[in-house]
Design a protein around this motif. Structure first.
Motif, PDB file in Angstrom:
ATOM      1  N   ASP A 435       5.280  -9.241  19.009  1.00 50.03           N
ATOM      2  CA  ASP A 435       3.920  -9.769  18.998  1.00 50.03           C
ATOM      3  C   ASP A 435       3.199  -9.528  17.664  1.00 50.03           C
ATOM      4  N   GLY A 436       3.938  -9.093  16.630  1.00 51.74           N
ATOM      5  CA  GLY A 436       3.348  -8.925  15.293  1.00 51.74           C
ATOM      6  C   GLY A 436       2.847  -7.534  14.990  1.00 51.74           C
ATOM      7  N   TYR A 437       2.947  -6.640  15.959  1.00 55.04           N
ATOM      8  CA  TYR A 437       2.557  -5.243  15.746  1.00 55.04           C
ATOM      9  C   TYR A 437       3.551  -4.602  14.773  1.00 55.04           C
ATOM     10  N   ALA A 438       3.066  -3.721  13.888  1.00 57.78           N
ATOM     11  CA  ALA A 438       3.949  -3.127  12.878  1.00 57.78           C
ATOM     12  C   ALA A 438       3.773  -1.618  12.817  1.00 57.78           C
ATOM     13  N   GLU A 439       4.890  -0.946  12.576  1.00 60.68           N
ATOM     14  CA  GLU A 439       4.877   0.491  12.308  1.00 60.68           C
ATOM     15  C   GLU A 439       5.637   0.719  11.006  1.00 60.68           C
ATOM     16  N   PHE A 440       5.020   1.499  10.092  1.00 61.27           N
ATOM     17  CA  PHE A 440       5.614   1.752   8.786  1.00 61.27           C
ATOM     18  C   PHE A 440       5.882   3.244   8.644  1.00 61.27           C
ATOM     19  N   ASN A 441       7.124   3.597   8.377  1.00 62.35           N
ATOM     20  CA  ASN A 441       7.470   4.971   8.021  1.00 62.35           C
ATOM     21  C   ASN A 441       7.646   5.005   6.504  1.00 62.35           C
ATOM     22  N   VAL A 442       6.808   5.779   5.832  1.00 63.13           N
ATOM     23  CA  VAL A 442       6.696   5.696   4.380  1.00 63.13           C
ATOM     24  C   VAL A 442       7.112   7.011   3.726  1.00 63.13           C
ATOM     25  N   HIS A 443       7.883   6.892   2.664  1.00 63.08           N
ATOM     26  CA  HIS A 443       8.159   8.015   1.766  1.00 63.08           C
ATOM     27  C   HIS A 443       7.820   7.546   0.360  1.00 63.08           C
ATOM     28  N   SER A 444       6.849   8.193  -0.272  1.00 63.27           N
ATOM     29  CA  SER A 444       6.431   7.820  -1.623  1.00 63.27           C
ATOM     30  C   SER A 444       6.603   8.996  -2.566  1.00 63.27           C
ATOM     31  N   LEU A 474      -1.178   1.133   1.603  1.00 62.59           N
ATOM     32  CA  LEU A 474      -0.465  -0.071   2.005  1.00 62.59           C
ATOM     33  C   LEU A 474      -1.457  -1.195   2.255  1.00 62.59           C
ATOM     34  N   ALA A 475      -1.018  -2.417   2.017  1.00 66.95           N
ATOM     35  CA  ALA A 475      -1.885  -3.585   2.206  1.00 66.95           C
ATOM     36  C   ALA A 475      -1.850  -4.001   3.670  1.00 66.95           C
ATOM     37  N   VAL A 476      -2.515  -3.209   4.516  1.00 63.47           N
ATOM     38  CA  VAL A 476      -2.553  -3.495   5.947  1.00 63.47           C
ATOM     39  C   VAL A 476      -3.985  -3.373   6.446  1.00 63.47           C
ATOM     40  N   GLN A 477      -4.265  -3.995   7.571  1.00 63.57           N
ATOM     41  CA  GLN A 477      -5.592  -3.975   8.162  1.00 63.57           C
ATOM     42  C   GLN A 477      -5.678  -2.921   9.260  1.00 63.57           C
ATOM     43  N   LYS A 478      -6.775  -2.176   9.291  1.00 63.86           N
ATOM     44  CA  LYS A 478      -7.055  -1.186  10.330  1.00 63.86           C
ATOM     45  C   LYS A 478      -5.870  -0.243  10.574  1.00 63.86           C
ATOM     46  N   PRO A 479      -5.437   0.460   9.536  1.00 59.09           N
ATOM     47  CA  PRO A 479      -4.272   1.344   9.679  1.00 59.09           C
ATOM     48  C   PRO A 479      -4.593   2.591  10.501  1.00 59.09           C
ATOM     49  N   ILE A 498       5.278  12.330  -0.611  1.00 59.18           N
ATOM     50  CA  ILE A 498       4.482  12.295   0.610  1.00 59.18           C
ATOM     51  C   ILE A 498       5.211  11.451   1.652  1.00 59.18           C
ATOM     52  N   TYR A 499       5.050  11.867   2.902  1.00 60.69           N
ATOM     53  CA  TYR A 499       5.661  11.178   4.033  1.00 60.69           C
ATOM     54  C   TYR A 499       4.552  10.935   5.050  1.00 60.69           C
ATOM     55  N   TYR A 500       4.500   9.740   5.596  1.00 56.45           N
ATOM     56  CA  TYR A 500       3.491   9.455   6.612  1.00 56.45           C
ATOM     57  C   TYR A 500       3.893   8.201   7.391  1.00 56.45           C
ATOM     58  N   THR A 501       3.245   8.013   8.517  1.00 60.18           N
ATOM     59  CA  THR A 501       3.466   6.841   9.363  1.00 60.18           C
ATOM     60  C   THR A 501       2.160   6.082   9.504  1.00 60.18           C
ATOM     61  N   ILE A 502       2.261   4.762   9.430  1.00 63.23           N
ATOM     62  CA  ILE A 502       1.085   3.914   9.649  1.00 63.23           C
ATOM     63  C   ILE A 502       1.425   2.904  10.744  1.00 63.23           C
ATOM     64  N   LYS A 503       0.510   2.783  11.694  1.00 65.21           N
ATOM     65  CA  LYS A 503       0.630   1.751  12.713  1.00 65.21           C
ATOM     66  C   LYS A 503      -0.486   0.733  12.525  1.00 65.21           C
ATOM     67  N   CYS A 504      -0.132  -0.524  12.735  1.00 69.23           N
ATOM     68  CA  CYS A 504      -1.076  -1.616  12.477  1.00 69.23           C
ATOM     69  C   CYS A 504      -0.885  -2.685  13.540  1.00 69.23           C
ATOM     70  N   PRO A 521       4.379  -4.521   1.684  1.00 69.59           N
ATOM     71  CA  PRO A 521       3.057  -3.931   1.957  1.00 69.59           C
ATOM     72  C   PRO A 521       2.648  -2.889   0.919  1.00 69.59           C
ATOM     73  N   ALA A 522       3.600  -2.452   0.072  1.00 69.67           N
ATOM     74  CA  ALA A 522       3.310  -1.419  -0.937  1.00 69.67           C
ATOM     75  C   ALA A 522       3.097  -2.013  -2.320  1.00 69.67           C
ATOM     76  N   LEU A 523       2.814  -3.287  -2.399  1.00 70.94           N
ATOM     77  CA  LEU A 523       2.706  -3.958  -3.693  1.00 70.94           C
ATOM     78  C   LEU A 523       1.557  -3.421  -4.543  1.00 70.94           C
ATOM     79  N   LEU A 524       1.722  -3.510  -5.853  1.00 66.31           N
ATOM     80  CA  LEU A 524       0.647  -3.235  -6.795  1.00 66.31           C
ATOM     81  C   LEU A 524       0.020  -4.576  -7.131  1.00 66.31           C
ATOM     82  N   SER A 525      -1.137  -4.849  -6.559  1.00 64.31           N
ATOM     83  CA  SER A 525      -1.735  -6.173  -6.724  1.00 64.31           C
ATOM     84  C   SER A 525      -2.156  -6.420  -8.171  1.00 64.31           C
TER      85      SER A 525
END
Length: 633
Positions: A435-444, A474-479, A498-504, A521-525
């Motif tokens: 349904d378009g829901y996304a979860e991001f596990n990030v390591h930066s 990240l370029a996401v809405q309402k993280p 850094i390690y973190y999780t984002i749900k959107c 979603p991690a782009l440098l605009s």
């Protein structure tokens, strides 16, 4: 007949005065209004040096504000400190026709003595003029008493961004036997000179200057005429020096810290205890630097000899506080206990280059320590309690400096970092639901300058502030942020992981049987970095970066890949971009590398630079298209 003659002279004087003070906006020529936010109608500055310690500075100027971009020219900020004291002030506001609508007095000034400095005698006198319609005109007049030593003279610099000038005059009067030092940038204006009874006078004038608006990334320092002025000889509370050369300036600094490196016996004992089992000089320096960080705190202290003489090492040991001068002097005292020579280094955190032919107080604003070792040199920033040992931070890397010991002063330039060592590396596992829901596990991972930026950005935050920062990465809405962890590697080449999780709830968009997912979603605009179709000024890109993103898109059940961005590589004088994509076992991996180098480009290259940035932006904002699989029986 005689009465009529004097009456005629009086009327003529009144008419001339009225004409001279015509503040109506209609009197401004069309040429000076072009591209202008404000117009300096007239400016009369006068600096009189009475002797080596004292002088006066009078300012009288009129500025017409044409539109909201010029509002800051209707404000005034007069600084008072150890060297200057505000004696008188008045102001007046005029409407578009030149009619006076408001008078301003000294009591209307907002005086602010609050400062982030613990010990300072400085304060700011502020006023902002407002009027409901444009254009309007403001006149300010004030006098400053200069005291306790004349280190520099006011700079000839009336031109500024978006400001036209009808007429600006600046007069400098100095005693007969004084030597004037002058440094011109972007101008060949010559002063009119005049011999006075007890001195000599210089007068600089600028007339009919058309407004220049600084374009984004323009070398602003090169756009406007500026003349720096200073005396050759000076004194501060009886401590006299010469600006004849950087060496003489350095020796004057040395005289200020001479004898101020005496430590209490308990500190000497502590230094000897900390270093007794350490054989390598660099390791001893590291231990003492970390001791400094653990036992002192930075605070700007602008007392003493005009804020130029450091507090003694004894005082720092007693209080644990000091500014850059005091803490650097204290660090040198600690090193001296174990016979490690070092230099007191004056530097600028604003400009990389010194004027080698024009030493001046205005070019330096900071002090660090240099420890020369065989085959190596260690640079110590003594004002930061957490900065890694030996790390040369962004504000001083590659900057010119003046190194000083008790008997010598010499030029040096700090090492600069390779711009591509400033790295941001992101690995993102993206899980998309049907349904378009996304979860991001990030390591930066952040290195060098990027480490420094993120190190301070994420330091000392509340949980909410922390989550707000992470959510913006990240370029996401309402993280919704969770599972945050940070690991810092504090070395001469520091990095942060850094390690973190984002749900959107809304990342992918659906249209019928198709789903569209932004690839990175991690782009440098780079959107709107450069706008417009033409360019007049050079382009100066000061920062460089190497950014690598690996995005692993976990395809939701029931969907197949329909289209993806095509692999691409863009090699250019303006940067490098590479993007590759592959699919394996239901995971689509998008790998992107972006490199931008600090460089200066001619205005004629504007179209090509803009084209490069737009091509990169268009590609890295591309989407992945998925199609729902129709069940077959």
């Amino acid at each position: 007949m005689k009465q009529k003659f004097f009456l005629g002279l009086t009327l003529l004087s009144v008419i001339t005065s009225l004409r001279a003070q015509d503040y109506s906006a209609a009197a401004i020529s069309a040429e000076l209004k072009e591209n202008a936010a404000a117009v300096l109608r007239r400016s009369s500055d006068k600096f009189i040096q009475k002797d080596i310690n004292n002088g006066s500075y009078t300012v009288d100027y009129v500025v017409t504000i044409l539109n909201s971009r010029g509002n800051h020219y209707a404000a005034i900020n007069i600084h008072e400190d150890f060297f200057q004291e505000l004696k008188s002030f008045s102001g007046e506001v005029f409407d578009a026709s030149g009619k006076s609508v408001k008078k301003i007095s000294k009591k209307d000034l907002l005086t602010i003595e609050f400062s982030f400095d613990l010990a300072t005698n400085g304060r700011y006198n502020l006023y902002e003029s407002h009027y409901p319609t444009y254009p309007f005109t403001v006149r300010y007049r004030y006098e400053i008493k200069c005291k306790n030593g004349i280190l520099i003279y006011p700079t000839v610099a009336p031109a500024a961004d978006g400001l036209s000038i009808e007429k600006a005059d600046y007069i400098l009067q100095i005693p007969t036997d004084y030597v004037l030092r002058e440094k011109k940038l972007n101008t060949n204006i010559e002063a009119q000179t005049e011999v006075l009874l007890n001195g000599k006078q210089y007068k600089w004038s600028i007339t009919d200057w058309k407004a220049v608006t600084a374009e984004r990334f323009a070398p602003v320092r090169e756009l406007f005429p500026i003349i720096y002025l200073s005396p050759e000889k000076f004194c501060l509370r009886g401590v006299c020096g010469s600006m004849e050369s950087w060496a003489t300036f350095g020796l004057w600094n040395a005289s200020l810290f001479k004898g101020r490196d005496i430590l209490p016996q308990k500190i000497i004992d502590k230094v000897l205890e900390l270093t007794k089992d350490i054989t390598q000089t660099k390791d001893r320096v590291k231990v003492l630097y970390e001791y400094l960080q653990a036992t002192t705190h930075y605070v700007s202290i602008q007392l003493g000899i005009g804020g130029w003489q450091p507090l003694s090492a004894t005082d720092v040991a007693k209080t644990g506080f000091g500014d850059c001068k005091a803490l650097s002097n204290y660090m040198r005292a600690l090193l001296k206990v174990v016979d490690i020579p070092s230099c007191y280094v004056v530097i600028s955190t604003k400009n990389k280059r010194f004027f080698s032919d024009y030493p001046s107080f205005s070019q330096v604003n900071h002090v660090i320590v240099m420890v020369p070792l065989p085959g190596d040199t260690i640079w110590l920033e003594c004002t930061n309690q957490t900065l890694p040992f030996g790390y040369i931070h962004k504000s001083i890397a590659g900057h010119d400096a003046l190194a000083i010991d008790e008997n010598n002063a010499f030029f040096c330039t700090l090492p600069d970092n390779n711009p591509l060592d400033n790295q941001e590396i992101n690995t993102v596992d993206m899980y998309i639901s049907s349904d378009g829901y996304a979860e991001f596990n990030v390591h930066s991972t952040y290195k060098m300058d990027v480490f420094e930026r993120m190190y301070y950005k994420l330091k000392g935050l509340s949980t909410k502030e922390e989550n707000d920062i992470l959510g913006s990465l990240l370029a996401v809405q309402k993280p919704k942020v969770s599972n945050y962890k940070k690991i810092e590697i504090l070395t001469e080449r520091p990095e942060m992981n850094i390690y973190y999780t984002i749900k959107c709830d809304e990342y992918a968009s659906k249209t019928g049987s198709r789903m569209f997912i932004p690839a990175n979603p991690a782009l440098l605009s780079l959107k709107n970095i450069f706008i417009g179709n033409t360019r007049e000024q050079p382009i100066e890109m000061k920062s460089g970066i190497h950014k690598a993103d690996t995005i692993r898109v976990h395809i939701p059940a029931g969907y197949v890949i329909e289209t993806t961005p095509k692999p691409t590589e863009i090699k250019s004088d303006y940067g490098y971009f590479n993007a590759q994509i592959k699919e394996e076992d239901g995971i689509l991996t998008y790998i992107q590398i972006l490199e931008l180098q600090p460089r200066r480009y001619a205005a004629s290259e504007f179209k090509d630079i803009k084209d490069f940035y737009n091509r990169v932006e268009n590609f890295q904002t591309s989407t992945i298209s998925l199609k729902k699989v129709t069940a077959s029986f």
